[in-house]
Design an enzyme around this catalytic site. Structure first.
Site, mmCIF file in Angstrom:
data_model
loop_
_atom_site.group_PDB
_atom_site.id
_atom_site.type_symbol
_atom_site.label_atom_id
_atom_site.label_comp_id
_atom_site.label_asym_id
_atom_site.label_seq_id
_atom_site.Cartn_x
_atom_site.Cartn_y
_atom_site.Cartn_z
ATOM 1 N N PHE A 1 0.808 -1.224 0.000
ATOM 2 C CA PHE A 1 0.000 0.000 0.000
ATOM 3 C C PHE A 1 0.840 1.272 0.000
ATOM 4 O O PHE A 1 0.362 2.334 0.374
ATOM 5 C CB PHE A 1 -0.961 0.017 1.196
ATOM 6 C CG PHE A 1 -1.693 -1.269 1.407
ATOM 7 C CD1 PHE A 1 -2.604 -1.718 0.469
ATOM 8 C CD2 PHE A 1 -1.469 -2.038 2.529
ATOM 9 C CE1 PHE A 1 -3.280 -2.912 0.651
ATOM 10 C CE2 PHE A 1 -2.140 -3.240 2.716
ATOM 11 C CZ PHE A 1 -3.048 -3.682 1.780
ATOM 12 N N ILE B 1 2.201 -6.730 -5.462
ATOM 13 C CA ILE B 1 1.946 -6.535 -4.032
ATOM 14 C C ILE B 1 0.553 -7.020 -3.640
ATOM 15 O O ILE B 1 -0.017 -6.577 -2.644
ATOM 16 C CB ILE B 1 2.148 -5.062 -3.629
ATOM 17 C CG1 ILE B 1 1.228 -4.131 -4.432
ATOM 18 C CG2 ILE B 1 3.599 -4.656 -3.834
ATOM 19 C CD1 ILE B 1 1.300 -2.680 -3.990
ATOM 20 N N THR C 1 -1.846 -7.095 -6.140
ATOM 21 C CA THR C 1 -2.742 -6.396 -7.059
ATOM 22 C C THR C 1 -3.128 -7.219 -8.277
ATOM 23 O O THR C 1 -4.045 -6.844 -9.001
ATOM 24 C CB THR C 1 -2.069 -5.105 -7.540
ATOM 25 O OG1 THR C 1 -0.758 -5.421 -8.015
ATOM 26 C CG2 THR C 1 -1.923 -4.109 -6.397
ATOM 27 N N ASN D 1 -8.872 -7.278 -16.302
ATOM 28 C CA ASN D 1 -9.316 -8.459 -15.557
ATOM 29 C C ASN D 1 -10.367 -8.011 -14.557
ATOM 30 O O ASN D 1 -10.062 -7.340 -13.574
ATOM 31 C CB ASN D 1 -8.137 -9.116 -14.833
ATOM 32 C CG ASN D 1 -8.503 -10.458 -14.209
ATOM 33 O OD1 ASN D 1 -9.639 -10.705 -13.816
ATOM 34 N ND2 ASN D 1 -7.523 -11.337 -14.099
ATOM 35 N N LYS E 1 -12.079 -9.677 -12.390
ATOM 36 C CA LYS E 1 -11.996 -10.258 -11.046
ATOM 37 C C LYS E 1 -10.982 -9.514 -10.191
ATOM 38 O O LYS E 1 -11.300 -9.050 -9.090
ATOM 39 C CB LYS E 1 -11.641 -11.747 -11.116
ATOM 40 C CG LYS E 1 -11.447 -12.396 -9.749
ATOM 41 C CD LYS E 1 -11.264 -13.910 -9.849
ATOM 42 C CE LYS E 1 -12.597 -14.587 -10.095
ATOM 43 N NZ LYS E 1 -12.496 -16.061 -9.944
ATOM 44 N N THR E 2 -9.747 -9.393 -10.678
ATOM 45 C CA THR E 2 -8.745 -8.667 -9.896
ATOM 46 C C THR E 2 -9.100 -7.184 -9.816
ATOM 47 O O THR E 2 -8.806 -6.520 -8.823
ATOM 48 C CB THR E 2 -7.341 -8.842 -10.496
ATOM 49 O OG1 THR E 2 -7.360 -8.429 -11.870
ATOM 50 C CG2 THR E 2 -6.893 -10.289 -10.409
ATOM 51 N N GLY F 1 -5.620 0.767 -8.916
ATOM 52 C CA GLY F 1 -5.209 0.498 -7.541
ATOM 53 C C GLY F 1 -5.593 1.588 -6.568
ATOM 54 O O GLY F 1 -5.929 1.336 -5.415
ATOM 55 N N GLU F 2 -5.550 2.847 -7.029
ATOM 56 C CA GLU F 2 -5.815 3.985 -6.149
ATOM 57 C C GLU F 2 -7.280 4.417 -6.127
ATOM 58 O O GLU F 2 -7.818 4.787 -5.086
ATOM 59 C CB GLU F 2 -4.964 5.182 -6.603
ATOM 60 C CG GLU F 2 -3.707 5.408 -5.801
ATOM 61 C CD GLU F 2 -2.639 4.366 -6.065
ATOM 62 O OE1 GLU F 2 -1.821 4.109 -5.164
ATOM 63 O OE2 GLU F 2 -2.618 3.791 -7.157
#
Length: 741
Positions: free
Chosen positions: A238, A463, A465, A628, A630-631, A701-702
Site C-alpha cells: 500500500f 503486491i 494487485t 481483468n 476479477k482482480t 489500484g488507487e
C-alpha cells in the site's frame, strides 16, 4: 461482504502457490548458517545517545554481535548521493548513523544471534543512556511555525478571494484528518544472503527491487552487480514498500560486518516506527452563483513532516482540475516535527484533498439548496481547467448516472434526519473520486521456447494487485496462447528495468512494454515462418495472419498454418527473444489524463448509541479498459474497505508528551473487519481511450479509496443533521454537542 461480479474473469495465476503455502516471502527464504537480527528502538523522542550497555546482551547464549553507530561498517553520509526513487526532499534518515535521536522508535542497535528468539531476548537486556531534549510532535500547536511546501502547485487563476466574497452562496470550513498506518499483513523483512565472493542476494519486502538494489549499493559503496534483490511475492504494501525501510539497511550492514547471511524482520509494533499517511488540516472556501456554478475555490492544506525531510503529496491539485471554476487559489504548508517522515499511502494526497473538497461540495449543495449530485453535474468539465487541455477520456457523467441509478439516489429526500430504519437514522451521501492516469518508462523481455511456451519478464512487483495475472493475460492474448503456456517473471533486480509498483501505473507502464515485446516477437516469428521451406505464410504480412492455439495461420484460410514449435525447429534455435522498452507517447502531452469515479454510500446511525454502520456502497469507476474484472473488482472493493476505515476507524494516536504513537498494534489501531463491511457494489463504466497508452488501461489500484471517506461523512450529515469535519468519525464525535438528540 457482497461484491457484485459483472462477468466471469480470470483467476489469479499465482493463487495456487499462495493458498498452498508455496509462495515464499522476504522473511521465509532460508540458507545454511543464517543469523537473525532484532532491532532495538529509542525510547526518547529527541536528544543524544550517550551510551549503550550491551554486556548482558553479549553474554547471552547464541548472541553473535550488537551493532550500533559505534561499530557499524562504513556507510554513506547524509551529504553523499544516494538512490531512492521515492525519496522526499531533504536529508534521508540513516539507521545507526550517529548518536542523534530524531524520533521515538528510531533504531539505535541491532542484536544479531543464531536464532530470532535469542536476538529478541538479548535486545531486551540492552540499556541505553540518553541526553534528552525538548521535542515537538503536536501538529495543532505547530501551525504557526509551518513553512511553504517545496512542491509546484497548479497556478492560481482569477481572484478567488474576491469572487468568494461577492458570490450569493458560499461556505467556509476546516477539515482535519488523522495519521494512518499501512499495516500490511506481511511485516517488513530483509534476508541478506552473503556469498563467499562478497556479493549479496537480498530477499526484501519492496515495491521496487531495482530501487532497493541501487539503494543498498549506494549506501554501502558496493559495485555494480554486487547486489541482487529478489521479491517474488509481497504480502501487501500500500506504499510502505516504495522507499527502502530501515530493516534492509540493518540486515545488509550486519551481513557485511559478519560476512554471513542475516535476516531482520520487524515486529508489528516496529511497523509503526517509519512512514505513515500524514495528519492534515485543510481549509476550504467554496462559492457558487444562483445556478449552482462554482465561482471560487480557495483550498489550503497543512501537513506534518519530519525535521530532516519535507514530505509532499498531491493534496491540492484536484481542487484546481476536477470542476469548472474560473477562480482558484491554492496554498500548501508543512509543519516540521520530531517524527519520522510520512510516506506515500494508497492514493497519496488524493484521499486527503478530495476528502476536504468533496465534503465542502456537499456543504455548498445544502447552502445552495441543490441536490449534491446535481451540483457536481452542473460543474462537470471535460477539460482540465488547470492545464487547459481536454481529457483523453472522462466518463464521469456516466459514472454518476450508473451509480446513482443502481443506488436508488432518486428516492433520497434532501432534508437531514428525514430517513429512518427503526431507531437508526439513515443517511445517503456521495462524492466524486479522481486519480491520475500515469505511464512510466518500462522494459520487458519476451522469450518463445521451442516447446511453444512463452516467458515474459520485467523487474516489476506484485503486491497483491494481480500483476502476475494481468501481464500473463496481455502476453497470452497477444500471441494467442492459453494462460498455462505463459509464465511472467517479476521481482528480480536483474530483469529488464521497471518503475516502482505504485501510482496505479504498473499496467499502463509494464503492460505496455510487455505488449510491445510480444508485438516484436510476433513479427520475429512470422519472419522466421516465411523463411521455412514451402511455408504457407511465405507471402503473408502481419495484418494478414492470426496468432492462435500456439501457431500462426492465414485469416483467409485458417488451414494454412505453422506451429510455433515448427518455426523454432526450423530456425535451429531453442528460443526466440525480444526486448522492448516503452514510454509515454508524445501525443499524451496534448491531453489531460485521469481515472474518475462516483461513490454513493448509505450509513445507519444508531440514535441511542451513536454507532455508525456503512450498510451499502455503490462505486462506479471509469478507468479505461479493465483487463481483468476479477482482480479489478478486488482492487476497488479493497479500496472501498480502506475508505471505510479512513472514514470511521483509522487513527494514529500520538502521545505528544512522550512523542510516540500509543496504539502501535493491531489490537489498538482500528480498521474494518468482516463485520464492518456489508454490501459493496463495483461498476466499471465503459470507457475507450486510445491516447492514454496502447492498452487503453488507466490503472485502478488507487481510485477505489478516493471519495469514500467524504461520501461517508456526507451520509452521516444527511442522517444526523450535523457536520463532523474530523476523520475518523468515531462514536465520541457523533455524540458531541448532542448530535443525535
Amino acid at each position: 461482504m457482497t461484491v457484485v461480479h459483472l462477468q466471469k474473469a480470470v483467476p489469479r495465476v499465482d493463487g495456487p502457490l499462495k493458498v498452498t503455502g508455496q509462495a515464499l516471502y522476504a522473511g521465509e527464504f532460508s540458507v545454511p548458517d543464517l543469523a537473525f537480527g532484532f532491532v532495538v528502538n529509542a525510547t526518547i523522542t529527541k536528544g543524544r545517545l550517550l551510551g549503550l550497555d550491551v554486556s548482558e546482551a553479549l553474554a547471552q547464549p547464541g548472541v553473535i554481535e550488537v551493532l550500533s553507530h559505534l561499530n557499524r561498517p562504513k556507510m554513506a553520509s547524509y551529504d553523499e548521493s544516494y538512490t531512492d526513487m521515492d525519496a522526499a526532499d531533504g536529508k534521508p534518515f540513516r539507521p545507526l548513523y550517529n548518536d542523534r535521536i530524531l524520533y521515538s522508535g528510531q533504531p539505535i542497535a541491532l542484536v544479531v544471534a543464531e536464532t530470532f528468539e535469542a536476538a529478541r531476548h538479548a535486545a531486551a537486556l540492552i540499556r541505553a543512556q540518553y541526553s534528552e531534549e525538548e521535542h515537538a510532535t503536536d501538529l495543532a500547536q505547530a501551525r504557526d511555525q509551518a513553512h511553504e511546501a517545496p512542491m509546484e502547485l497548479p497556478e492560481n487563476r482569477g481572484n478567488a478571494p474576491a469572487a468568494w466574497a461577492a458570490a450569493p452562496t458560499r461556505i467556509e470550513a476546516e477539515y482535519h484528518s488523522a495519521a494512518e498506518f499501512h499495516n500490511p499483513m506481511e511485516m517488513h523483512a530483509s534476508t541478506v544472503i552473503y556469498h563467499k565472493d562478497g556479493k549479496l542476494t537480498v530477499h526484501d519486502k519492496t515495491q521496487g527491487v531495482q530501487n532497493s538494489a541501487q539503494f543498498v549499493s549506494s549506501i554501502f559503496g558496493l559495485g555494480e552487480g554486487d547486489v541482487k534483490v529478489i521479491s517474488p511475492f509481497v504480502g501487501g504494501a500500500f506504499g510502505s514498500g516504495l522507499r527502502p525501510q530501515y530493516q534492509l539497511v540493518l540486515a545488509t550492514m550486519a551481513a557485511l560486518q559478519l560476512k554471513r547471511s542475516v535476516r531482520v524482520t520487524l515486529t508489528r509494533q516496529q511497523m509503526f516506527t517509519f512512514g505513515y499517511r500524514p495528519e492534515t488540516y485543510q481549509q476550504v472556501k467554496l462559492a457558487c452563483d444562483s445556478d449552482g456554478k462554482l465561482q471560487a475555490i480557495d483550498h489550503s492544506a497543512l501537513g506534518i513532516t519530519s525535521r530532516f525531510e519535507d514530505f509532499t503529496e498531491m493534496v491540492l491539485v484536484w481542487s484546481a482540475s476536477l470542476y469548472a471554476c474560473p477562480n482558484v487559489k491554492l496554498a500548501y504548508q508543512l509543519a516540521a516535527l520530531d517524527v519520522y517522515t510520512p510516506l506515500d499511502m494508497r492514493a497519496p494526497g488524493a484521499v486527503l484533498g478530495v476528502y476536504a473538497l468533496e465534503s465542502a461540495m456537499d456543504e455548498l449543495a445544502y447552502a445552495a439548496d441543490i441536490d449534491p449530485l446535481e451540483l457536481r453535474i452542473r460543474n462537470f468539465t471535460d477539460t482540465d481547467p488547470a492545464k487547459g487541455k481536454p481529457y483523453s477520456s472522462k466518463e464521469l457523467l456516466e459514472c454518476y448516472r450508473q451509480a446513482a441509478e443502481r443506488f436508488g439516489w432518486e428516492q433520497r429526500s434532501m432534508a437531514p434526519r428525514s430517513m429512518r430504519d427503526g431507531n437508526q437514522l439513515v443517511g445517503w451521501g456521495m462524492a466524486t473520486g479522481v486519480w491520475e492516469a500515469m505511464q512510466q518508462p518500462a522494459t520487458a523481455k519476451a522469450v518463445m521456447n521451442i516447446d511453444g511456451s512463452l516467458v515474459v519478464a520485467s523487474a516489476t512487483a506484485d503486491i497483491g494487485t494481480g500483476t502476475y495475472t494481468v501481464m500473463t493475460q496481455i502476453a497470452a492474448e497477444n500471441l494467442g496462447l492459453p494462460l498455462d503456456k505463459v509464465t511472467f517473471k517479476l521481482g528480480d533486480s536483474t530483469l529488464p528495468k521497471a518503475p516502482l509498483e505504485g501510482g496505479s501505473f504498473t499496467v499502463s507502464s509494464v503492460g505496455t512494454a510487455v505488449k510491445l515485446a510480444c508485438d516484436q516477437l510476433r513479427q520475429q516469428l512470422l519472419d522466421a515462418a516465411k523463411e521455412m521451406d514451402e511455408s504457407p505464410l511465405a507471402k503473408a504480412e502481419l495484418e494478414q495472419v492470426v496468432f492462435a492455439d500456439g501457431g500462426i495461420s492465414l485469416k483467409t484460410d485458417p488451414a494454412q498454418r505453422v506451429d510455433f514449435t515448427a518455426i523454432l525447429k526450423a530456425s535451429g534455435s531453442p528460443s526466440m527473444e525480444t526486448l522492448a522498452s516503452a514510454e509515454p507517447a508524445e501525443e499524451r502531452d496534448n491531453y489531460a489524463t485521469g481515472t474518475h469515479s462516483a461513490v454513493f454510500v448509505e450509513v445507519k446511525v444508531d440514535e441511542d448509541f451513536g454507532s455508525v454502520q456503512v450498510s451499502r456502497v455503490v462505486t462506479a469507476v471509469a478507468a479505461g479498459r479493465i483487463l481483468n474484472l476479477k482482480t479489478g473488482e478486488n482492487q476497488v472493493a479493497g479500496g472501498i474497505v480502506w475508505g471505510i476505515g479512513m472514514g470511521l476507524q483509522e487513527e494514529g494516536m500520538m502521545d505528544t508528551t512522550e512523542g510516540r504513537w500509543m496504539n502501535h498494534s493491531l489490537a489498538e489501531y482500528h480498521f474494518p473487519v468482516q463485520a464492518d463491511v456489508h454490501q459493496l457494489e463495483v461498476i466499471f463504466v465503459e470507457e475507450h481511450d486510445e491516447i492514454v497508452n496502447p492498452l487503453g488501461a488507466k490503472g485502478i489500484g488507487e481510485i477505489g479509496i478516493v471519495g469514500v471517506a467524504p461520501a461517508i461523512a456526507n451520509a452521516i450529515f444527511h442522517a444526523t443533521g450535523k457536520r463532523v469535519r474530523d476523520l475518523p468519525i468515531t462514536l465520541d464525535k457523533v455524540f458531541a454537542d448532542e448530535l443525535l438528540h
